[in-house]
Design a protein around this motif. Structure first.
Motif, mmCIF file in Angstrom:
data_model
loop_
_atom_site.group_PDB
_atom_site.id
_atom_site.type_symbol
_atom_site.label_atom_id
_atom_site.label_comp_id
_atom_site.label_asym_id
_atom_site.label_seq_id
_atom_site.Cartn_x
_atom_site.Cartn_y
_atom_site.Cartn_z
ATOM 1 N N VAL A 53 -3.666 6.884 1.696
ATOM 2 C CA VAL A 53 -2.381 7.130 1.029
ATOM 3 C C VAL A 53 -2.569 7.843 -0.314
ATOM 4 O O VAL A 53 -1.606 8.367 -0.879
ATOM 5 N N ASN A 54 -3.820 7.889 -0.794
ATOM 6 C CA ASN A 54 -4.139 8.656 -1.999
ATOM 7 C C ASN A 54 -4.837 9.974 -1.664
ATOM 8 O O ASN A 54 -5.531 10.559 -2.504
ATOM 9 N N ASP A 55 -4.638 10.425 -0.405
ATOM 10 C CA ASP A 55 -5.142 11.727 0.061
ATOM 11 C C ASP A 55 -6.665 11.829 0.023
ATOM 12 O O ASP A 55 -7.217 12.918 -0.179
ATOM 13 N N ILE A 56 -7.351 10.714 0.221
ATOM 14 C CA ILE A 56 -8.811 10.737 0.356
ATOM 15 C C ILE A 56 -9.124 10.751 1.853
ATOM 16 O O ILE A 56 -8.815 9.793 2.570
ATOM 17 N N TYR A 116 0.786 -1.225 0.000
ATOM 18 C CA TYR A 116 0.000 0.000 0.000
ATOM 19 C C TYR A 116 0.823 1.282 0.000
ATOM 20 O O TYR A 116 0.361 2.317 -0.479
ATOM 21 N N LEU A 117 2.049 1.238 0.553
ATOM 22 C CA LEU A 117 2.766 2.492 0.762
ATOM 23 C C LEU A 117 4.268 2.261 0.838
ATOM 24 O O LEU A 117 4.746 1.128 0.937
ATOM 25 N N GLN A 177 -5.695 2.295 1.560
ATOM 26 C CA GLN A 177 -5.518 2.667 0.162
ATOM 27 C C GLN A 177 -6.137 4.014 -0.170
ATOM 28 O O GLN A 177 -5.683 4.709 -1.090
ATOM 29 N N ASP A 178 -7.169 4.424 0.579
ATOM 30 C CA ASP A 178 -7.746 5.757 0.379
ATOM 31 C C ASP A 178 -6.851 6.825 1.004
ATOM 32 O O ASP A 178 -6.551 7.848 0.379
#
Length: 319
Positions: A140-143, A48-49, A137-138
């Motif tokens: 780390v995508n700035d959600i 994930y990161l 997963q949200d």
């Protein structure tokens, strides 16, 4: 602030990433033989990161405890008591703040995780919980998302929120530790039930599951001395989207169970439903959905008939 994170699974590694991202010095602890930890040592990545080079990795619990004033714990709920016993033997435990970032109950006793940890650590440390919705997963995508910090001491709660709040995670003060912990744990059982409905091609019943499941858990929280309204907040109902309608481990376990597929990853709801069965008996509260999940998993009841009987019960008033 110096922060240690104990546990390097998917969520623990994210918590280290997050604390570092918002400006804290971070040490991430993992067990020596942990596949996750070995992978992070070699590549500083998981699925994930990627961890910043600023984050220190350590296999020494003593070092991780000494390093920080605020210590985040993210391990299996059923391992917490033995892990707390291990921590209690270390020095420099006084005046530390421990934040439990797991959603579960002790299967053998039905006890909340803050109770389990407090029994082993004693009263020299502050204990808080971090619950609510969120996908790694949200994030780390700035959600962004909203979550809850709760403890028995509002000043401790406020201090944690002050240090961890950001545009990515907005925290609310948890005012009811019983309701927050029971609600957070029980939503994993509802996740298993949702997966079972998906496996039976009865996904349209997930709306009924949400409404009735929240209702039965609220009755249990009230019987235990908590605020039944808490269950309608972020820790339980607010976390349903992240559990009942996603690839969460508990939903996937429930679906796989119905379809005869073995699910290899940790689904905390399996242990939690055993604890809820214990609490249902102790407090004399009916938990029909939790009981149905228990009977399907542990007593081999027919899933289709059990869930059909559950949702198509005799006509009655809703409230």
């Amino acid at each position: 602030m110096d922060i240690s994170v104990l546990g390097c699974g998917r969520w623990g590694t994210f918590l280290a990433w997050y604390a570092n991202k918002i400006g804290h010095n971070v040490m991430l602890w993992g067990r020596e033989n942990s596949r996750n930890f070995i992978g992070l040592q070699e590549t500083r990545k998981n699925d994930y990161l990627t961890l910043s080079k600023d984050i220190e990795l350590s296999m020494s619990l003593e070092k991780a405890i000494s390093y920080a004033e605020m210590i985040i714990i993210s391990i299996s709920a059923q391992e917490l008591r033995s892990f707390a016993k291990q921590l209690s033997r270390l020095s420099k435990m006084q005046r530390k703040t421990f934040i439990l970032c797991m959603k579960g109950l002790e299967a053998s006793s039905g006890k909340r995780l803050s109770q389990v940890f407090g029994e082993e650590i004693g009263k020299t440390a502050n204990i808080a919980v971090w619950v609510g919705p969120g996908h790694v997963q949200d994030f780390v995508n700035d959600i962004p998302n909203c979550m809850v910090i709760g403890s028995e001491n509002i000043e401790v709660t406020k201090k944690i929120v002050q240090e961890l709040n950001s545009d990515l995670i907005r925290f609310y003060y948890g005012q009811d530790l019983i309701g927050n912990e029971i609600g957070a744990a029980a939503k994993n059982v509802m996740g298993i039930a949702a997966g079972m409905l998906d496996g039976l091609n009865n996904s349209s019943l997930k709306g009924s599951l949400m409404a009735r499941g929240t209702r039965e858990i609220s009755r249990l929280v009230r019987a235990m001395g908590g605020n039944d309204v808490t269950v309608y907040g972020l820790s339980h109902l607010g976390d349903f989207e992240a559990t009942l309608f996603s690839d969460s481990h508990n939903r996937k376990f429930g679906q796989g169970f119905i379809q005869g597929e073995r699910f290899e990853k940790l689904a905390e709801g399996v242990s939690t439903v055993t604890a809820l069965k214990e609490l249902s008996t102790h407090y004399d509260i009916q938990l029909p959905i939790c009981n149905a999940v228990y009977e399907i998993i542990f007593n081999n009841n027919d899933p289709k008939e059990t869930l059909k009987d559950l949702f198509l019960r005799p006509v009655k008033f809703e409230f």
